[in-house]
Scaffold this motif. Structure first.
Motif, short mmCIF file in Angstrom:
data_model
loop_
_atom_site.label_atom_id
_atom_site.label_comp_id
_atom_site.label_asym_id
_atom_site.label_seq_id
_atom_site.Cartn_x
_atom_site.Cartn_y
_atom_site.Cartn_z
N GLY A 1 97.17 -52.47 -32.39
CA GLY A 1 95.99 -52.03 -33.13
C GLY A 1 95.58 -53.02 -34.20
O GLY A 1 94.45 -52.99 -34.67
N TRP B 1 93.88 -55.89 -28.00
CA TRP B 1 95.06 -55.21 -27.45
C TRP B 1 96.01 -56.22 -26.80
O TRP B 1 97.23 -56.21 -27.03
CB TRP B 1 94.58 -54.16 -26.44
CG TRP B 1 95.66 -53.56 -25.59
CD1 TRP B 1 96.74 -52.85 -26.03
CD2 TRP B 1 95.75 -53.60 -24.17
NE1 TRP B 1 97.51 -52.45 -24.97
CE2 TRP B 1 96.91 -52.88 -23.81
CE3 TRP B 1 94.95 -54.13 -23.16
CZ2 TRP B 1 97.30 -52.71 -22.49
CZ3 TRP B 1 95.34 -53.95 -21.84
CH2 TRP B 1 96.51 -53.26 -21.52
N LEU B 2 95.41 -57.14 -25.99
CA LEU B 2 96.24 -58.18 -25.37
C LEU B 2 96.88 -59.07 -26.43
O LEU B 2 98.06 -59.46 -26.32
CB LEU B 2 95.36 -59.04 -24.43
CG LEU B 2 94.91 -58.36 -23.13
CD1 LEU B 2 93.89 -59.25 -22.41
CD2 LEU B 2 96.09 -58.07 -22.22
N ILE C 1 87.58 -56.47 -33.33
CA ILE C 1 86.34 -55.68 -33.29
C ILE C 1 85.48 -56.02 -34.50
O ILE C 1 84.27 -56.26 -34.39
CB ILE C 1 86.66 -54.17 -33.25
CG1 ILE C 1 87.13 -53.79 -31.84
CG2 ILE C 1 85.42 -53.35 -33.60
CD1 ILE C 1 87.39 -52.32 -31.66
N LEU C 2 86.12 -56.08 -35.65
CA LEU C 2 85.36 -56.44 -36.87
C LEU C 2 84.77 -57.84 -36.74
O LEU C 2 83.64 -58.09 -37.15
CB LEU C 2 86.27 -56.35 -38.09
CG LEU C 2 86.73 -54.93 -38.46
CD1 LEU C 2 87.75 -54.98 -39.59
CD2 LEU C 2 85.53 -54.06 -38.86
N ALA D 1 82.14 -55.18 -28.56
CA ALA D 1 83.23 -54.43 -29.18
C ALA D 1 84.29 -54.04 -28.15
O ALA D 1 85.49 -54.08 -28.44
CB ALA D 1 82.67 -53.18 -29.85
N VAL D 2 83.83 -53.70 -26.94
CA VAL D 2 84.80 -53.32 -25.89
C VAL D 2 85.68 -54.51 -25.51
O VAL D 2 86.92 -54.39 -25.43
CB VAL D 2 84.05 -52.76 -24.65
CG1 VAL D 2 84.99 -52.63 -23.46
CG2 VAL D 2 83.42 -51.41 -24.97
N TRP E 1 92.74 -63.59 -21.87
CA TRP E 1 94.13 -63.33 -21.45
C TRP E 1 94.81 -64.64 -21.04
O TRP E 1 95.94 -64.92 -21.44
CB TRP E 1 94.11 -62.33 -20.29
CG TRP E 1 95.43 -62.10 -19.62
CD1 TRP E 1 96.49 -61.42 -20.14
CD2 TRP E 1 95.82 -62.56 -18.33
NE1 TRP E 1 97.52 -61.42 -19.24
CE2 TRP E 1 97.15 -62.09 -18.12
CE3 TRP E 1 95.19 -63.27 -17.31
CZ2 TRP E 1 97.85 -62.35 -16.95
CZ3 TRP E 1 95.89 -63.50 -16.15
CH2 TRP E 1 97.21 -63.06 -15.97
N LEU F 1 81.76 -57.76 -34.40
CA LEU F 1 80.59 -57.18 -35.07
C LEU F 1 80.02 -58.14 -36.11
O LEU F 1 78.79 -58.32 -36.20
CB LEU F 1 80.98 -55.85 -35.74
CG LEU F 1 81.43 -54.73 -34.79
CD1 LEU F 1 81.83 -53.49 -35.58
CD2 LEU F 1 80.33 -54.39 -33.80
N LEU G 1 75.97 -54.81 -28.45
CA LEU G 1 77.01 -54.74 -29.49
C LEU G 1 78.24 -53.99 -28.98
O LEU G 1 79.38 -54.37 -29.26
CB LEU G 1 76.40 -54.05 -30.72
CG LEU G 1 77.15 -54.18 -32.02
CD1 LEU G 1 77.27 -55.64 -32.43
CD2 LEU G 1 76.42 -53.40 -33.11
N VAL G 2 77.96 -52.93 -28.21
CA VAL G 2 79.08 -52.12 -27.68
C VAL G 2 79.93 -52.94 -26.70
O VAL G 2 81.17 -52.86 -26.72
CB VAL G 2 78.54 -50.84 -26.99
CG1 VAL G 2 79.66 -50.04 -26.38
CG2 VAL G 2 77.76 -49.98 -27.99
N LEU H 1 88.01 -55.22 -28.25
CA LEU H 1 89.10 -54.24 -28.26
C LEU H 1 90.17 -54.60 -27.24
O LEU H 1 91.38 -54.60 -27.54
CB LEU H 1 88.51 -52.87 -27.94
CG LEU H 1 89.48 -51.70 -28.02
CD1 LEU H 1 89.67 -51.26 -29.47
CD2 LEU H 1 88.96 -50.52 -27.20
N MET I 1 93.42 -55.58 -32.51
CA MET I 1 92.29 -54.79 -31.98
C MET I 1 91.27 -54.56 -33.09
O MET I 1 90.08 -54.80 -32.92
CB MET I 1 92.80 -53.44 -31.45
CG MET I 1 93.55 -53.51 -30.14
SD MET I 1 94.48 -52.00 -29.84
CE MET I 1 93.26 -51.01 -29.04
N THR I 2 91.75 -54.10 -34.21
CA THR I 2 90.87 -53.80 -35.35
C THR I 2 90.16 -55.07 -35.83
O THR I 2 88.93 -55.09 -36.01
CB THR I 2 91.70 -53.21 -36.51
OG1 THR I 2 92.49 -52.15 -36.02
CG2 THR I 2 90.81 -52.73 -37.63
#
Lengths: 294, 183
Positions: free
Chosen positions: B79, B68-69, B86-87, B60-61, B14, B90, B56-57, B64, B82-83
């Motif tokens: 989004g 979003w920021l 996340i990709l 991803a969090v 941020w 991963l 991994l989770v 995400l 965000m998308t």
């Protein structure tokens, strides 16, 4: 029944991938919409952004005003040089204009002086404080110039040629004590002899005590000395010393010529015609018929 | 991934977004050249993905949240980042099995690769959602990716230090908790 860790993670990951996809789908349809969380984050970020932006701007200004001044210094130097060059050109143009004016006046003078003249350029001034002499260079006709020839400018009398050497000659200025010029006050006709005052750039005219002359009065050449043409400006009476007794009185005269600014002068080659000794005495009787005058 | 670590890395991302946004705003308009700012949030996600800590989770969090920021700061449709983040997280986690990212040059090179991929992905997703925008934005991808790659080594260095601090803190906390239990 508890799910295995791998399966749980996989489900969570799928959910986490689904969330942005759904958000993206919604966000594409209504891109301007913000939730209260979005607003909260943005409102919380804005003041921090403002502080950082101001700080960055301050640093940027500091850089531009102080660190990047090396370019400004170079530019300033270049502009300074250009300014100096333009000032030089302006001064030169002004000097040329001034000289052109002087030349115009000299040309006018040459037309008014009833003798042949030569233009000469001043190339030097006296090196001794006891003499008022300038050195001029003659552009042409050096062999025609003789000592004693008057030198004038449009403002008045400069002096007379003292010696000639090649294309150069020394001019004894009228303000030198050795110089002697016959002058007259046109208003009253009072005549006198003009000499320079030692150590000063002024004249003193010796006149008959009974002649009337007053301060502020203009003095011109009389032409009686056989050197200077008549009616050339000499100066203005600045002080009259009236003695209690004696034959003479002195009048101090401020020159009309600025001797410090002489650039071009005119040498009057031919002497003025000698004054007519009978002038004013001879009575001309108008003849009548075919008789000869008496 | 511990909540503290997730929170701290989100805070770093941020702050990075604010920093880049402010620096872009403060960029002198009379300067003849304008360079895109680095994507510091992307680097945070990349670091988390490449580091062997945290599940991994968790990655991803954080990805995400940072996405979003990033969407909020970029003005992009919510989004999108965000998308992509996340990709990215991963993919980075997948790559971390085979990659040992050390050294400034290699870090920058890996960051350049992922930044290029993210740039292409963002432009691709955007164009697929709004075909009228076209693919012209792809021209900016190389320079923006290069800037991001240049900032990767110092940021990774800082993040590693932050990670060490978090580890030291959690160990001290764990020891204190253990002593309490023993007592």
């Amino acid at each position: 029944m508890a799910l295995p860790r791998r399966a749980r993670d996989a489900l969570l990951l799928a959910a986490l991938l689904a969330v942005p996809a759904l958000v993206l789908r919604a966000g594409t349809r209504a891109p301007s919409e913000l939730t209260w969380v979005d607003r909260l984050v943005l409102r919380g970020s804005a003041p921090v952004q403002g502080v950082i932006t101001r700080s960055s701007s301050w640093v940027g200004d500091l850089w531009r005003r102080y660190v990047a001044l090396i370019d400004v210094q170079q530019e300033n130097s270049r502009l300074g040089d250009e300014n100096a060059r333009l000032r030089r050109e302006l001064a030169r143009a002004q000097l040329l204009t001034q000289r052109a004016g002087e030349m115009e006046r000299l040309l006018g003078l040459r037309k008014t002086v009833p003798s042949e003249t030569l233009v000469a350029r001043v190339v030097g001034v006296e090196t001794s404080p006891f003499y008022r002499v300038i050195r001029v260079k003659l552009d042409r006709g050096a062999d025609e110039v003789r000592p004693g020839m008057p030198v004038v400018v449009s403002a008045g009398v400069v002096g007379s040629v003292r010696r000639v050497f090649g294309a150069y000659c020394d001019v004894l200025l009228a303000v030198d004590p050795e110089s002697s010029i016959d002058v007259v006050a046109p208003r009253t006709g009072a005549q006198g002899t003009l000499r320079g005052i030692a150590g000063e750039y002024r004249y003193r005219a010796r006149m008959l005590r009974t002649d009337e002359v007053r301060e502020g009065e203009e003095i011109v050449t009389s032409g009686n000395d056989g050197t200077y043409p008549r009616d050339l400006a000499i100066g203005v009476v600045s002080k009259v010393v009236q003695p209690e007794a004696g034959l003479w009185k002195d009048a101090e005269i401020t020159p009309s010529v600025d001797f410090a600014r002489l650039r071009e002068v005119v040498v009057v080659l031919a002497p003025p015609p000698p004054p007519d000794p009978e002038a004013g005495k001879r009575v001309t009787v108008p003849h009548r018929g075919l008789g000869t005058p008496r | 991934m511990s909540p503290t670590r997730a929170f701290l890395f989100c805070a770093v991302g941020w702050f990075g977004l604010i920093l880049v946004s402010s620096a872009q705003a403060a960029w002198p308009i009379d300067w003849p050249w304008h360079i895109p700012g680095p994507d510091l949030a992307l680097l945070v996600v990349l670091y988390l993905g490449l580091s062997d800590r945290g599940g991994l989770v968790g990655v991803a969090v954080v990805a995400l949240l940072l996405g979003w920021l990033a969407d909020l700061f970029a003005g992009s449709p919510k989004g999108l980042y965000m998308t992509v983040y996340i990709l990215l997280g991963l993919a980075a986690r997948g790559a971390s099995v085979r990659l040992m990212v050390r050294g400034a040059f290699f870090t920058a090179a890996v960051a350049l690769f992922f930044a290029l991929a993210v740039g292409v992905l963002v432009v691709g997703l955007r164009t697929s959602l709004q075909p009228t925008l076209g693919w012209g934005a792809l021209r900016q991808v190389p320079l923006a990716s290069l800037m991001t790659a240049l900032f990767a080594p110092p940021l990774f260095f800082l993040l590693r230090r932050l990670d060490k601090r978090i580890q030291q803190g959690s160990r001290a906390h764990g020891r204190a908790a253990g002593q309490d239990r023993l007592a």
